[in-house]
Design a protein around this motif. Structure first.
Motif, PDB file in Angstrom:
ATOM      1  N   LEU A 188       0.855  -1.181   0.000  1.00 53.46           N
ATOM      2  CA  LEU A 188       0.000   0.000   0.000  1.00 53.46           C
ATOM      3  C   LEU A 188       0.893   1.234   0.000  1.00 53.46           C
ATOM      4  N   GLN A 189       0.834   2.020  -1.054  1.00 52.95           N
ATOM      5  CA  GLN A 189       1.617   3.245  -1.187  1.00 52.95           C
ATOM      6  C   GLN A 189       0.699   4.330  -1.726  1.00 52.95           C
ATOM      7  N   LYS A 190       0.815   5.526  -1.179  1.00 55.28           N
ATOM      8  CA  LYS A 190       0.009   6.663  -1.623  1.00 55.28           C
ATOM      9  C   LYS A 190      -1.485   6.345  -1.592  1.00 55.28           C
ATOM     10  N   GLY A 191      -1.887   5.511  -0.659  1.00 55.47           N
ATOM     11  CA  GLY A 191      -3.300   5.193  -0.492  1.00 55.47           C
ATOM     12  C   GLY A 191      -3.873   4.224  -1.505  1.00 55.47           C
ATOM     13  N   GLN A 192      -3.018   3.588  -2.319  1.00 55.91           N
ATOM     14  CA  GLN A 192      -3.535   2.616  -3.280  1.00 55.91           C
ATOM     15  C   GLN A 192      -2.612   1.401  -3.360  1.00 55.91           C
ATOM     16  N   PRO A 193      -3.141   0.261  -3.796  1.00 57.22           N
ATOM     17  CA  PRO A 193      -2.336  -0.963  -3.844  1.00 57.22           C
ATOM     18  C   PRO A 193      -1.402  -0.978  -5.057  1.00 57.22           C
ATOM     19  N   TYR A 194      -0.180  -1.434  -4.816  1.00 62.02           N
ATOM     20  CA  TYR A 194       0.823  -1.585  -5.865  1.00 62.02           C
ATOM     21  C   TYR A 194       1.309  -3.024  -5.870  1.00 62.02           C
ATOM     22  N   LEU A 195       1.524  -3.575  -7.042  1.00 62.53           N
ATOM     23  CA  LEU A 195       2.042  -4.924  -7.211  1.00 62.53           C
ATOM     24  C   LEU A 195       3.541  -4.836  -7.461  1.00 62.53           C
ATOM     25  N   VAL A 196       4.332  -5.583  -6.691  1.00 61.30           N
ATOM     26  CA  VAL A 196       5.785  -5.585  -6.856  1.00 61.30           C
ATOM     27  C   VAL A 196       6.113  -6.394  -8.112  1.00 61.30           C
ATOM     28  N   LYS A 234      29.168  -1.490   3.674  1.00 57.81           N
ATOM     29  CA  LYS A 234      29.025  -0.688   4.891  1.00 57.81           C
ATOM     30  C   LYS A 234      27.610  -0.102   4.897  1.00 57.81           C
ATOM     31  N   GLY A 235      26.939  -0.197   5.995  1.00 59.02           N
ATOM     32  CA  GLY A 235      25.590   0.361   6.076  1.00 59.02           C
ATOM     33  C   GLY A 235      24.531  -0.721   6.071  1.00 59.02           C
ATOM     34  N   THR A 236      23.287  -0.297   5.927  1.00 63.22           N
ATOM     35  CA  THR A 236      22.144  -1.204   6.002  1.00 63.22           C
ATOM     36  C   THR A 236      21.824  -1.819   4.649  1.00 63.22           C
ATOM     37  N   ALA A 237      21.424  -3.069   4.664  1.00 56.72           N
ATOM     38  CA  ALA A 237      20.970  -3.736   3.444  1.00 56.72           C
ATOM     39  C   ALA A 237      19.608  -3.157   3.058  1.00 56.72           C
ATOM     40  N   VAL A 238      19.361  -3.069   1.754  1.00 59.95           N
ATOM     41  CA  VAL A 238      18.100  -2.501   1.274  1.00 59.95           C
ATOM     42  C   VAL A 238      17.494  -3.384   0.183  1.00 59.95           C
ATOM     43  N   ALA A 239      16.202  -3.227   0.002  1.00 62.36           N
ATOM     44  CA  ALA A 239      15.492  -3.869  -1.099  1.00 62.36           C
ATOM     45  C   ALA A 239      15.092  -2.770  -2.074  1.00 62.36           C
ATOM     46  N   ARG A 240      15.553  -2.872  -3.300  1.00 60.55           N
ATOM     47  CA  ARG A 240      15.133  -1.922  -4.342  1.00 60.55           C
ATOM     48  C   ARG A 240      13.932  -2.543  -5.031  1.00 60.55           C
ATOM     49  N   VAL A 241      12.833  -1.830  -4.965  1.00 62.79           N
ATOM     50  CA  VAL A 241      11.558  -2.374  -5.407  1.00 62.79           C
ATOM     51  C   VAL A 241      10.965  -1.514  -6.515  1.00 62.79           C
ATOM     52  N   LYS A 242      10.492  -2.167  -7.574  1.00 62.21           N
ATOM     53  CA  LYS A 242       9.755  -1.486  -8.645  1.00 62.21           C
ATOM     54  C   LYS A 242       8.337  -2.025  -8.578  1.00 62.21           C
ATOM     55  N   MET A 243       7.357  -1.110  -8.458  1.00 65.39           N
ATOM     56  CA  MET A 243       5.964  -1.506  -8.290  1.00 65.39           C
ATOM     57  C   MET A 243       5.081  -0.862  -9.347  1.00 65.39           C
ATOM     58  N   LYS A 244       3.995  -1.558  -9.659  1.00 63.32           N
ATOM     59  CA  LYS A 244       3.032  -1.051 -10.630  1.00 63.32           C
ATOM     60  C   LYS A 244       1.681  -0.935  -9.925  1.00 63.32           C
ATOM     61  N   SER A 245       1.045   0.220 -10.076  1.00 63.88           N
ATOM     62  CA  SER A 245      -0.266   0.433  -9.460  1.00 63.88           C
ATOM     63  C   SER A 245      -1.288  -0.505 -10.096  1.00 63.88           C
ATOM     64  N   ILE A 246      -2.029  -1.195  -9.253  1.00 63.36           N
ATOM     65  CA  ILE A 246      -3.065  -2.089  -9.760  1.00 63.36           C
ATOM     66  C   ILE A 246      -4.219  -1.283 -10.338  1.00 63.36           C
ATOM     67  N   LYS A 247      -4.464  -0.090  -9.796  1.00 65.26           N
ATOM     68  CA  LYS A 247      -5.581   0.742 -10.242  1.00 65.26           C
ATOM     69  C   LYS A 247      -5.323   1.423 -11.576  1.00 65.26           C
ATOM     70  N   ASP A 248      -4.184   2.134 -11.702  1.00 65.78           N
ATOM     71  CA  ASP A 248      -3.981   2.950 -12.895  1.00 65.78           C
ATOM     72  C   ASP A 248      -2.736   2.610 -13.705  1.00 65.78           C
ATOM     73  N   GLY A 249      -1.943   1.624 -13.267  1.00 67.68           N
ATOM     74  CA  GLY A 249      -0.784   1.190 -14.041  1.00 67.68           C
ATOM     75  C   GLY A 249       0.462   2.048 -13.875  1.00 67.68           C
ATOM     76  N   SER A 250       0.416   3.081 -13.035  1.00 69.33           N
ATOM     77  CA  SER A 250       1.602   3.919 -12.846  1.00 69.33           C
ATOM     78  C   SER A 250       2.695   3.110 -12.142  1.00 69.33           C
TER      79      SER A 250
END
Length: 187
Positions: free
Chosen positions: A14-22, A32-48
């Motif tokens: 849930l991002q910006k009040g709408q569901p996104y599919l990873v 050095k530092g924290t491990a991160v997950a780089r995520v690309k998501m597509k809005s289920i509602k409008d495809g953004s």
């Protein structure tokens, strides 16, 4: 809530009040530092598309979506009508919210409905669909060079460019993401 390190391809966030599919997830562990997950998501509602970098220990809100296998029944001027294959519950989906889906829906065929907060937010159309050619112009062999195409109209009204040898009444396989002809289907 789901931790950044537990996000996988296919998760719903849930991002910006709408569901996104990873659609893509890359784990990055700098020396050095924290491990991160780089995520690309597509809005289920409008495809953004939205890209985020989430520390693996940080929690993000996951969207509770459900997917129901449903049969497309019919449409009226305002709604598409579906029936759940297991519970026989009826779902109505606004045509105004999904105008591009009308060319891919065929009566009595099964589709998946994505439901979020009790409301249908998307109709999952298969990647490839078989259509019957309803209207086709006739071309004479030798009219053009090789690789020539012509427009045809399917039974749902979708216009597709196909090779000249395709005739009215034949079945064709179409890529629904690009509306490209894939092949002739022999039944």
């Amino acid at each position: 809530m789901i931790r950044g390190g537990d996000i996988v391809k296919g998760s719903c966030l849930l991002q910006k009040g709408q569901p996104y599919l990873v659609v893509e997830r890359e784990f990055h562990n700098p020396g050095k530092g924290t491990a991160v997950a780089r995520v690309k998501m597509k809005s289920i509602k409008d495809g953004s598309v939205l890209s985020l970098t989430i520390p693996t220990q940080q929690e993000v809100e996951d969207a509770q979506v459900t997917i129901h296998a449903c049969q497309y029944q019919y449409s009226d001027p305002e709604l598409y009508h579906f029936m759940d294959n297991e519970t026989y519950e009826q779902y109505e989906v606004s045509i105004a919210d999904n105008p591009d889906k009308k060319f891919y829906l065929k009566e009595s065929e099964n589709y998946e409905l994505i439901i979020w907060e009790g409301k249908v937010i998307d109709i999952k159309i298969p990647y490839k669909v078989v259509f019957t050619v309803a209207e086709s112009e006739n071309y004479v062999r030798g009219d053009t060079v090789s690789g020539a195409t012509k427009p045809v109209t399917t039974e749902t009204g979708l216009v597709v460019r196909v090779p000249l040898f395709i005739k009215q009444g034949e079945k064709i396989l179409v890529n629904t993401e690009t509306n490209d002809y894939v092949e002739r289907v022999n039944t």
